[in-house]
Write a protein that holds these residues in place. Sequence first.
Motif, PDB file in Angstrom:
ATOM      1  N   ALA A  99       0.173   4.684  -1.573  1.00  0.00           N
ATOM      2  CA  ALA A  99       1.631   4.787  -1.623  1.00  0.00           C
ATOM      3  C   ALA A  99       2.291   3.511  -1.112  1.00  0.00           C
ATOM      4  O   ALA A  99       3.302   3.057  -1.664  1.00  0.00           O
ATOM      5  CB  ALA A  99       2.090   5.991  -0.795  1.00  0.00           C
ATOM      6  N   VAL A 100       1.742   2.914  -0.055  1.00  0.00           N
ATOM      7  CA  VAL A 100       2.295   1.670   0.486  1.00  0.00           C
ATOM      8  C   VAL A 100       2.231   0.559  -0.558  1.00  0.00           C
ATOM      9  O   VAL A 100       3.202  -0.182  -0.755  1.00  0.00           O
ATOM     10  CB  VAL A 100       1.540   1.258   1.764  1.00  0.00           C
ATOM     11  CG1 VAL A 100       1.829  -0.201   2.123  1.00  0.00           C
ATOM     12  CG2 VAL A 100       1.946   2.151   2.931  1.00  0.00           C
ATOM     13  N   LEU A 101       1.108   0.439  -1.245  1.00  0.00           N
ATOM     14  CA  LEU A 101       0.963  -0.603  -2.261  1.00  0.00           C
ATOM     15  C   LEU A 101       1.954  -0.392  -3.408  1.00  0.00           C
ATOM     16  O   LEU A 101       2.608  -1.343  -3.853  1.00  0.00           O
ATOM     17  CB  LEU A 101      -0.472  -0.630  -2.792  1.00  0.00           C
ATOM     18  CG  LEU A 101      -0.744  -1.641  -3.914  1.00  0.00           C
ATOM     19  CD1 LEU A 101      -0.435  -3.058  -3.454  1.00  0.00           C
ATOM     20  CD2 LEU A 101      -2.189  -1.532  -4.386  1.00  0.00           C
ATOM     21  N   LEU A 102       2.076   0.840  -3.874  1.00  0.00           N
ATOM     22  CA  LEU A 102       3.001   1.121  -4.973  1.00  0.00           C
ATOM     23  C   LEU A 102       4.442   0.869  -4.557  1.00  0.00           C
ATOM     24  O   LEU A 102       5.237   0.309  -5.324  1.00  0.00           O
ATOM     25  CB  LEU A 102       2.822   2.568  -5.442  1.00  0.00           C
ATOM     26  CG  LEU A 102       1.494   2.894  -6.119  1.00  0.00           C
ATOM     27  CD1 LEU A 102       1.404   4.385  -6.437  1.00  0.00           C
ATOM     28  CD2 LEU A 102       1.298   2.072  -7.385  1.00  0.00           C
ATOM     29  N   TYR A 103       4.784   1.268  -3.356  1.00  0.00           N
ATOM     30  CA  TYR A 103       6.152   1.068  -2.865  1.00  0.00           C
ATOM     31  C   TYR A 103       6.457  -0.413  -2.697  1.00  0.00           C
ATOM     32  O   TYR A 103       7.537  -0.887  -3.069  1.00  0.00           O
ATOM     33  CB  TYR A 103       6.331   1.813  -1.547  1.00  0.00           C
ATOM     34  CG  TYR A 103       7.750   1.807  -1.021  1.00  0.00           C
ATOM     35  CD1 TYR A 103       8.771   2.445  -1.718  1.00  0.00           C
ATOM     36  CD2 TYR A 103       8.067   1.172   0.171  1.00  0.00           C
ATOM     37  CE1 TYR A 103      10.068   2.444  -1.239  1.00  0.00           C
ATOM     38  CE2 TYR A 103       9.367   1.173   0.655  1.00  0.00           C
ATOM     39  CZ  TYR A 103      10.363   1.809  -0.054  1.00  0.00           C
ATOM     40  OH  TYR A 103      11.654   1.809   0.423  1.00  0.00           O
ATOM     41  N   ALA A 104       5.499  -1.162  -2.140  1.00  0.00           N
ATOM     42  CA  ALA A 104       5.692  -2.601  -1.974  1.00  0.00           C
ATOM     43  C   ALA A 104       5.880  -3.280  -3.333  1.00  0.00           C
ATOM     44  O   ALA A 104       6.711  -4.192  -3.476  1.00  0.00           O
ATOM     45  CB  ALA A 104       4.500  -3.204  -1.236  1.00  0.00           C
ATOM     46  N   THR A 105       5.129  -2.838  -4.321  1.00  0.00           N
ATOM     47  CA  THR A 105       5.269  -3.400  -5.671  1.00  0.00           C
ATOM     48  C   THR A 105       6.646  -3.095  -6.242  1.00  0.00           C
ATOM     49  O   THR A 105       7.287  -3.955  -6.852  1.00  0.00           O
ATOM     50  CB  THR A 105       4.174  -2.826  -6.591  1.00  0.00           C
ATOM     51  OG1 THR A 105       2.883  -3.135  -6.048  1.00  0.00           O
ATOM     52  CG2 THR A 105       4.282  -3.417  -7.991  1.00  0.00           C
ATOM     53  N   LEU A 106       7.112  -1.868  -6.023  1.00  0.00           N
ATOM     54  CA  LEU A 106       8.445  -1.489  -6.495  1.00  0.00           C
ATOM     55  C   LEU A 106       9.523  -2.353  -5.850  1.00  0.00           C
ATOM     56  O   LEU A 106      10.455  -2.818  -6.520  1.00  0.00           O
ATOM     57  CB  LEU A 106       8.701  -0.015  -6.181  1.00  0.00           C
ATOM     58  CG  LEU A 106      10.093   0.522  -6.534  1.00  0.00           C
ATOM     59  CD1 LEU A 106      10.330   0.453  -8.036  1.00  0.00           C
ATOM     60  CD2 LEU A 106      10.248   1.965  -6.051  1.00  0.00           C
ATOM     61  N   LEU A 107       9.399  -2.604  -4.550  1.00  0.00           N
ATOM     62  CA  LEU A 107      10.375  -3.447  -3.869  1.00  0.00           C
ATOM     63  C   LEU A 107      10.355  -4.874  -4.410  1.00  0.00           C
ATOM     64  O   LEU A 107      11.399  -5.517  -4.520  1.00  0.00           O
ATOM     65  CB  LEU A 107      10.076  -3.465  -2.370  1.00  0.00           C
ATOM     66  CG  LEU A 107      10.225  -2.136  -1.622  1.00  0.00           C
ATOM     67  CD1 LEU A 107       9.870  -2.316  -0.153  1.00  0.00           C
ATOM     68  CD2 LEU A 107      11.640  -1.568  -1.770  1.00  0.00           C
ATOM     69  N   ALA A 108       9.165  -5.369  -4.747  1.00  0.00           N
ATOM     70  CA  ALA A 108       9.059  -6.721  -5.284  1.00  0.00           C
ATOM     71  C   ALA A 108       9.686  -6.835  -6.672  1.00  0.00           C
ATOM     72  O   ALA A 108      10.180  -7.903  -7.055  1.00  0.00           O
ATOM     73  CB  ALA A 108       7.590  -7.153  -5.337  1.00  0.00           C
ATOM     74  N   VAL A 109       9.681  -5.733  -7.403  1.00  0.00           N
ATOM     75  CA  VAL A 109      10.232  -5.722  -8.765  1.00  0.00           C
ATOM     76  C   VAL A 109      11.751  -5.524  -8.751  1.00  0.00           C
ATOM     77  O   VAL A 109      12.447  -5.920  -9.687  1.00  0.00           O
ATOM     78  CB  VAL A 109       9.549  -4.612  -9.597  1.00  0.00           C
ATOM     79  CG1 VAL A 109      10.233  -4.409 -10.939  1.00  0.00           C
ATOM     80  CG2 VAL A 109       8.075  -4.957  -9.807  1.00  0.00           C
TER      81      VAL A 109
END
Length: 213
Positions: A99-109
Motif C-alpha cells: 500500500a505504501v508503494l502504491l500510494y507513493a506512486t500515486l503521489l508522484a503522478v
Amino acid sequence: MSSSASPGLRALLAYGRSRNVPRAALVALAVAVAATVYAGQQVPLPQLRHLTDYSVPLAAVVPVVHAVVLATTTFSPMADLEHTAAQPMRRHRVVHMTAVLLYATLLAVLPMAAGASAEVTVAAVRNVAGYLGLAMIGARLFGSGLAWLPPLAMFGPTLLAGVRWDNTPEPWAWSIHGPHSTPAAITAAALCTAGLCLAATTTPRRAEREEQG
C-alpha cells in the motif's frame, strides 16, 4: 463483507493506526498537493565544483519528502510482540508495504493534473521508488526516526556535486538523470526492492519502542 473477513480487516486497520499511517498519508498528500500547485517550477542545483546551470523539475525532487514521511510508518509500538507473532503479522507487513508503494506512486503522478509532462512524471515515479527504498533501509538499520538519513545522505551530495563540468549528471547521481536513463531506473528499482522487502519480511527492531522517548 463476510464475518470471517471482517476481523482480518479490523486487525489490518488497527495495525495501520498503530503505525500512524493515516497521519503520514495526510502529510505526504499535503506535500504532493503543494508540488502539484507548483508543478511547472524548476529547482536549480547549487553545484559547488563547477559553474554549471542545471535544474530539475520540482515534481522530481518532492518524492524525497514522500519517501521519508511514508517510511516513518515502519515504526512499531509493539516491537517485542511482533518478534513473537506468527505468519499473520508478516501478511500485515506485506500489505502495508504494498500500500505504501502504491500510494507513493500515486503521489508522484499527481502533478500531472497540473500539467506536468509524462517525462517529468516518469522521473518522479522512479525517484519516489528509489528514495522510498532508501528510507525503508534506513528505517530498518537505524529506526524509523532516522529513516531520512540514507535518502538525505544520497540527495545532499546529488544536489551539491551531482553535475559534471559538461553540465550532465554524474553516473552515481541517478535521481537527476533524465526519465529515459536505464541505469537510473535499474538503481531505483534495486533500492526499492531491497528496502520494501526488508521492511515487509523482517520483524521490527526491539529498540524502536525507545524512539518515542
